[in-house]
Design a protein around this motif. Structure first.
Motif, short mmCIF file in Angstrom:
data_model
loop_
_atom_site.label_atom_id
_atom_site.label_comp_id
_atom_site.label_asym_id
_atom_site.label_seq_id
_atom_site.Cartn_x
_atom_site.Cartn_y
_atom_site.Cartn_z
N ASP A 165 -37.23 -47.16 59.44
CA ASP A 165 -37.00 -45.67 59.14
C ASP A 165 -36.66 -45.19 60.43
O ASP A 165 -35.79 -44.04 60.52
CB ASP A 165 -38.35 -45.16 58.65
N ILE A 166 -37.04 -45.69 61.54
CA ILE A 166 -36.53 -44.94 62.85
C ILE A 166 -35.10 -45.14 63.20
O ILE A 166 -34.54 -44.12 63.58
CB ILE A 166 -37.13 -46.05 64.29
N PHE A 167 -34.43 -46.18 62.76
CA PHE A 167 -32.94 -46.11 62.72
C PHE A 167 -32.34 -45.19 61.82
O PHE A 167 -31.36 -44.57 62.09
CB PHE A 167 -32.49 -47.59 62.70
N SER A 168 -32.98 -45.33 60.49
CA SER A 168 -32.36 -44.55 59.31
C SER A 168 -32.41 -43.11 59.82
O SER A 168 -31.35 -42.25 59.35
CB SER A 168 -33.29 -44.87 58.06
N ILE A 169 -33.30 -42.51 60.31
CA ILE A 169 -33.69 -40.98 60.69
C ILE A 169 -32.68 -40.84 61.82
O ILE A 169 -32.01 -39.87 61.98
CB ILE A 169 -35.02 -40.61 60.69
N GLY A 170 -32.82 -41.79 62.80
CA GLY A 170 -32.20 -41.66 63.98
C GLY A 170 -30.83 -41.45 63.64
O GLY A 170 -29.95 -40.86 64.55
N ALA A 171 -30.15 -42.21 62.76
CA ALA A 171 -28.74 -41.93 62.30
C ALA A 171 -28.35 -40.77 61.96
O ALA A 171 -27.09 -40.52 61.70
CB ALA A 171 -28.38 -43.16 61.48
N VAL A 172 -29.19 -39.94 61.46
CA VAL A 172 -28.97 -38.57 60.92
C VAL A 172 -29.63 -37.37 61.69
O VAL A 172 -28.73 -36.46 61.83
CB VAL A 172 -29.65 -38.57 59.32
N MET A 173 -30.98 -37.34 62.13
CA MET A 173 -31.37 -36.47 62.97
C MET A 173 -32.21 -37.00 64.10
O MET A 173 -33.44 -37.30 64.01
CB MET A 173 -32.27 -35.57 62.25
N PRO A 174 -31.66 -37.48 65.13
CA PRO A 174 -32.19 -38.12 66.07
C PRO A 174 -33.23 -37.31 66.89
O PRO A 174 -32.97 -36.15 67.02
CB PRO A 174 -31.16 -38.66 67.08
N GLY A 175 -34.36 -37.70 67.28
CA GLY A 175 -35.12 -36.92 68.04
C GLY A 175 -36.57 -37.93 68.67
O GLY A 175 -36.24 -39.30 68.50
N SER A 176 -37.49 -37.38 69.06
CA SER A 176 -38.71 -38.04 69.43
C SER A 176 -39.53 -38.62 68.08
O SER A 176 -39.86 -37.47 67.33
CB SER A 176 -39.55 -37.26 70.55
N PHE A 177 -40.00 -39.66 68.30
CA PHE A 177 -40.93 -39.99 66.79
C PHE A 177 -42.41 -40.36 67.27
O PHE A 177 -42.60 -40.45 68.72
CB PHE A 177 -40.35 -41.54 66.57
N VAL A 178 -43.18 -39.83 66.52
CA VAL A 178 -44.64 -39.99 66.52
C VAL A 178 -44.84 -41.35 65.89
O VAL A 178 -44.44 -41.62 64.67
CB VAL A 178 -45.37 -39.06 65.60
N ALA A 179 -45.30 -42.46 66.56
CA ALA A 179 -45.42 -43.79 66.04
C ALA A 179 -46.71 -44.16 66.48
O ALA A 179 -47.35 -43.97 67.38
CB ALA A 179 -44.22 -44.65 66.30
N LYS A 180 -47.05 -45.31 65.94
CA LYS A 180 -48.35 -46.00 66.06
C LYS A 180 -48.00 -46.47 67.54
O LYS A 180 -47.15 -47.11 68.09
CB LYS A 180 -48.67 -47.01 65.07
N ALA A 181 -49.36 -46.55 68.22
CA ALA A 181 -49.49 -47.21 69.77
C ALA A 181 -48.87 -48.46 69.70
O ALA A 181 -48.36 -48.62 70.87
CB ALA A 181 -50.65 -46.79 70.32
N GLU A 182 -48.99 -49.32 68.75
CA GLU A 182 -48.87 -50.84 68.98
C GLU A 182 -47.30 -50.93 68.99
O GLU A 182 -46.81 -51.99 69.62
CB GLU A 182 -49.26 -51.52 67.83
#
Length: 275
Positions: A100-117
Motif C-alpha cells: 500500500d505504501i508504494f501504491s499510495i506513494g505512486a498517486v499521493m506521496p507523503g509521510s506515512f503513519v506506520a507501525k514502529a516495526e
C-alpha cells in the motif's frame, strides 16, 4: 499478549486461499522471479534520492513508487475524482499490505503513519526513515496522542500525511472499521481529508489476496507470494475530499462511507456501518 484496544482482523488462511490464482509453468515462474528480483534490487540504490529536497521531488517519489510496483509485478490504475494540488492533506485508506505504501506513494506521496516495526525491516526500513515515516506502537495506547500531535503538526506545515485508520491489515476480501483517533489530527490542523480506495486484482479482474500481509505473515513470505504470482493490478479510486468539521467520529464515518460505500465487510459476515 493481546490488548483489548489493538485492532485485530478476522482474516484467516482461508481468505488467502480464496484470493489466490494458478502461478503457471515452473520455468516461466522461475524466470519471472529472477527478472523481478533483479529489477527491484536495481532500484534500491536510488532510494536515498527520495530524501533529497530537490524541485519536483513529489514527481520523483511518484515515479519511483511506480517503478518499484512494476518491478514487483504490480500494475496500477487510478480512477475517480481529480487529485487536487492542496497542501496539508490527510490521506486515508484501508490497509492490506506493505505494498500500500508504494501504491499510495505512486498517486499521493507523503509521510506515512506506520507501525514502529517497519523501521527495523531490511531495505524497507531505510526507505521508511528516508520518507520520514511516523512510527506508531499499536500496543501502547498512551503514545497515541503524541502521534496525533505529530501528524497535526506536519499537516499545519503543508505536508501530506498518509494514515491507515483500520489500525491493522486485512486480506482485501474483508475490511475493518475506521478508528476515529487519527482523524483528530485533521480537525486540530483544520485540514481536509482525502479518502482513497485500494483494491488488488488478478489480471482477469478477480479480487487478489496475493499482496496481503496479515496475521503471523513474514515480509519474506509476502514478498515471495508477490514475485512468483502472475501480474497483480492495484486499483486506486480517488474519493471525494472531506472537510474536517469538528467531530472526529463523524469524519471517520464519512471517510469510511466514501471508501467502503457505507458498509464494512468482515471476513465471514457483513456489518452495516456503526452509527
Amino acid at each position: 499478549m493481546t490488548t483489548p484496544w489493538v485492532p485485530r482482523a478476522s482474516c484467516t488462511d482461508d481468505c488467502m486461499h480464496a484470493g489466490m490464482a494458478p502461478l503457471g509453468r515452473r520455468p516461466v515462474v522461475a524466470l519471472r522471479v529472477l527478472l523481478r528480483t533483479m529489477l527491484a534490487l536495481a532500484l534500491l540504490p536510488a532510494m536515498p534520492l527520495l530524501a533529497v529536497p530537490l524541485p519536483g521531488r513529489s514527481h520523483l517519489q511518484r515515479g519511483y513508487c511506480r517503478l518499484m510496483l512494476r518491478a514487483l509485478g504490480v500494475r496500477i490504475t487510478v480512477s475517480g475524482g481529480p487529485i487536487r494540488n492542496l497542501r496539508g492533506v490527510l490521506v486515508v485508506s484501508g490497509h492490506i499490505s506493505w505494498v500500500d505504501i508504494f501504491s499510495i506513494g505512486a498517486v499521493m506521496p507523503g509521510s506515512f503513519v506506520a507501525k514502529a516495526e517497519l523501521i527495523s525491516w531490511p531495505a524497507f526500513g531505510v526507505l521508511a526513515r528516508l520518507m520520514k515515516v511516523i512510527p506508531i506502537e499499536r500496543s501502547n495506547l498512551r503514545r497515541l496522542p503524541d502521534v496525533v500531535q505529530t501528524v497535526a503538526a506536519r499537516l499545519r506545515t503543508g505536508r501530506t500525511v498518509v494514515a491507515f485508520p483500520e489500525g491493522t491489515t486485512w486480506c482485501g476480501l474483508g475490511y475493518g472499521e475506521f478508528r476515529p483517533a487519527m482523524f483528530q489530527a485533521a480537525i486540530d490542523a483544520g485540514r481536509p481529508v482525502q479518502p482513497l480506495r485500494l483494491t488488488y486484482h488478478h489480471r482477469d479482474g478477480r479480487a487478489s489476496t496475493v499482496p496481503a500481509y496479515i496475521g503471523d505473515d513474514t515480509l519474506l513470505a509476502s514478498l515471495r507470494r508477490l514475485v512468483v504470482a502472475r501480474r497483480t493490478v492495484v486499483h486506486v479510486q480517488v474519493e471525494s475530499l472531506q472537510l474536517p468539521g469538528t467531530d472526529r467520529r463523524d469524519l471517520a464515518a464519512r471517510c469510511q462511507s466514501a471508501v467502503r460505500h457505507t458498509r464494512v465487510r468482515h471476513c465471514g459476515a457483513d456489518h452495516a456501518l456503526a452509527a
